[in-house]
Design a protein around this motif. Structure first.
Motif, PDB file in Angstrom:
ATOM      1  N   ASP A   2       0.839  -1.196   0.000  1.00  0.00           N
ATOM      2  CA  ASP A   2       0.000   0.000   0.000  1.00  0.00           C
ATOM      3  C   ASP A   2       0.881   1.255   0.000  1.00  0.00           C
ATOM      4  N   PRO A   3       0.751   2.113  -1.023  1.00  0.00           N
ATOM      5  CA  PRO A   3       1.587   3.317  -1.071  1.00  0.00           C
ATOM      6  C   PRO A   3       1.249   4.325   0.029  1.00  0.00           C
ATOM      7  N   LEU A   4       0.086   4.198   0.649  1.00  0.00           N
ATOM      8  CA  LEU A   4      -0.309   5.112   1.714  1.00  0.00           C
ATOM      9  C   LEU A   4       0.063   4.598   3.104  1.00  0.00           C
ATOM     10  N   ALA A   5       0.647   3.414   3.177  1.00  0.00           N
ATOM     11  CA  ALA A   5       0.995   2.817   4.466  1.00  0.00           C
ATOM     12  C   ALA A   5       2.064   3.649   5.166  1.00  0.00           C
ATOM     13  N   LYS A   6       1.888   3.820   6.451  1.00  0.00           N
ATOM     14  CA  LYS A   6       2.849   4.558   7.270  1.00  0.00           C
ATOM     15  C   LYS A   6       3.947   3.612   7.742  1.00  0.00           C
ATOM     16  N   SER A   7       5.087   4.178   8.084  1.00  0.00           N
ATOM     17  CA  SER A   7       6.237   3.393   8.506  1.00  0.00           C
ATOM     18  C   SER A   7       6.198   3.094  10.005  1.00  0.00           C
ATOM     19  N   LYS A   8       6.410   1.831  10.343  1.00  0.00           N
ATOM     20  CA  LYS A   8       6.486   1.413  11.740  1.00  0.00           C
ATOM     21  C   LYS A   8       7.709   2.051  12.407  1.00  0.00           C
ATOM     22  N   LEU A   9       8.813   2.133  11.678  1.00  0.00           N
ATOM     23  CA  LEU A   9      10.041   2.713  12.214  1.00  0.00           C
ATOM     24  C   LEU A   9       9.848   4.198  12.552  1.00  0.00           C
ATOM     25  N   VAL A  10       9.238   4.938  11.641  1.00  0.00           N
ATOM     26  CA  VAL A  10       9.011   6.369  11.877  1.00  0.00           C
ATOM     27  C   VAL A  10       8.083   6.561  13.073  1.00  0.00           C
ATOM     28  N   ALA A  11       7.000   5.791  13.140  1.00  0.00           N
ATOM     29  CA  ALA A  11       6.060   5.907  14.257  1.00  0.00           C
ATOM     30  C   ALA A  11       6.757   5.597  15.578  1.00  0.00           C
ATOM     31  N   TYR A  27       0.981  11.521  13.404  1.00  0.00           N
ATOM     32  CA  TYR A  27       1.526  10.897  12.195  1.00  0.00           C
ATOM     33  C   TYR A  27       0.632   9.753  11.722  1.00  0.00           C
ATOM     34  N   LEU A  28       0.106   8.982  12.669  1.00  0.00           N
ATOM     35  CA  LEU A  28      -0.729   7.833  12.322  1.00  0.00           C
ATOM     36  C   LEU A  28      -2.209   8.183  12.154  1.00  0.00           C
ATOM     37  N   GLY A  29      -2.580   9.433  12.405  1.00  0.00           N
ATOM     38  CA  GLY A  29      -3.956   9.872  12.192  1.00  0.00           C
ATOM     39  C   GLY A  29      -4.845   9.839  13.421  1.00  0.00           C
ATOM     40  N   TYR A  30      -4.278   9.578  14.592  1.00  0.00           N
ATOM     41  CA  TYR A  30      -5.044   9.535  15.838  1.00  0.00           C
ATOM     42  C   TYR A  30      -4.967  10.908  16.518  1.00  0.00           C
ATOM     43  N   THR A  31      -5.681  11.879  15.977  1.00  0.00           N
ATOM     44  CA  THR A  31      -5.586  13.261  16.452  1.00  0.00           C
ATOM     45  C   THR A  31      -6.039  13.425  17.896  1.00  0.00           C
ATOM     46  N   THR A  32      -7.157  12.830  18.266  1.00  0.00           N
ATOM     47  CA  THR A  32      -7.691  13.000  19.617  1.00  0.00           C
ATOM     48  C   THR A  32      -6.722  12.465  20.667  1.00  0.00           C
ATOM     49  N   ILE A  33      -6.152  11.301  20.421  1.00  0.00           N
ATOM     50  CA  ILE A  33      -5.200  10.733  21.381  1.00  0.00           C
ATOM     51  C   ILE A  33      -3.927  11.579  21.418  1.00  0.00           C
ATOM     52  N   GLY A  34      -3.528  12.128  20.291  1.00  0.00           N
ATOM     53  CA  GLY A  34      -2.359  13.005  20.257  1.00  0.00           C
ATOM     54  C   GLY A  34      -2.554  14.241  21.122  1.00  0.00           C
ATOM     55  N   ILE A  35      -3.718  14.848  21.024  1.00  0.00           N
ATOM     56  CA  ILE A  35      -4.028  16.022  21.854  1.00  0.00           C
ATOM     57  C   ILE A  35      -4.069  15.627  23.327  1.00  0.00           C
ATOM     58  N   GLY A  56       6.116   4.187  21.668  1.00  0.00           N
ATOM     59  CA  GLY A  56       7.126   4.117  20.615  1.00  0.00           C
ATOM     60  C   GLY A  56       7.780   2.751  20.564  1.00  0.00           C
ATOM     61  N   ILE A  57       8.103   2.220  21.725  1.00  0.00           N
ATOM     62  CA  ILE A  57       8.700   0.885  21.793  1.00  0.00           C
ATOM     63  C   ILE A  57       7.712  -0.170  21.308  1.00  0.00           C
ATOM     64  N   LEU A  58       6.447  -0.023  21.675  1.00  0.00           N
ATOM     65  CA  LEU A  58       5.431  -0.982  21.241  1.00  0.00           C
ATOM     66  C   LEU A  58       5.248  -0.961  19.726  1.00  0.00           C
ATOM     67  N   TYR A  59       5.309   0.224  19.109  1.00  0.00           N
ATOM     68  CA  TYR A  59       5.213   0.305  17.647  1.00  0.00           C
ATOM     69  C   TYR A  59       6.416  -0.367  16.989  1.00  0.00           C
ATOM     70  N   LEU A  60       7.597  -0.149  17.536  1.00  0.00           N
ATOM     71  CA  LEU A  60       8.795  -0.756  16.948  1.00  0.00           C
ATOM     72  C   LEU A  60       8.785  -2.276  17.057  1.00  0.00           C
TER      73      LEU A  60
END
Length: 77
Positions: A2-11, A27-35, A56-60
């Motif tokens: 998927d060309p729209l897929a986000k990177s696990k490393l970047v996240a 970055y992953l589109g979870y605006t409410t949790i980010g705020i 971050g560790i869990l995403y990696l």
């Protein structure tokens, strides 16, 4: 792939280094949790930034529940 897929490393790296500001969630589109992460970090005088570090560790590591973005697309390696 998927060309729209986000990177696990970047996240993961955004979570580790800027997790207190919720940057990895934005970055992953979870605006409410980010705020929410920003508010928690401010209200706890920075201690809440540990939340982002752990995520971050869990995403990696690709832990269960930390493998997709807000649209449900799997994160790419």
């Amino acid at each position: 792939m998927d060309p729209l897929a986000k990177s696990k490393l970047v996240a993961g790296l955004l979570g580790i280094f800027l997790g207190g500001f919720g940057v990895h969630r934005f970055y992953l589109g979870y605006t409410t949790i980010g705020i929410t992460q920003i508010v928690v970090t401010v209200l706890t005088c920075g201690i809440g930034s540990l939340w982002g570090l752990v995520e971050g560790i869990l995403y990696l590591t690709g832990a269960n529940g930390f493998t997709t973005d807000a649209e449900g697309r799997p994160l790419r390696d």
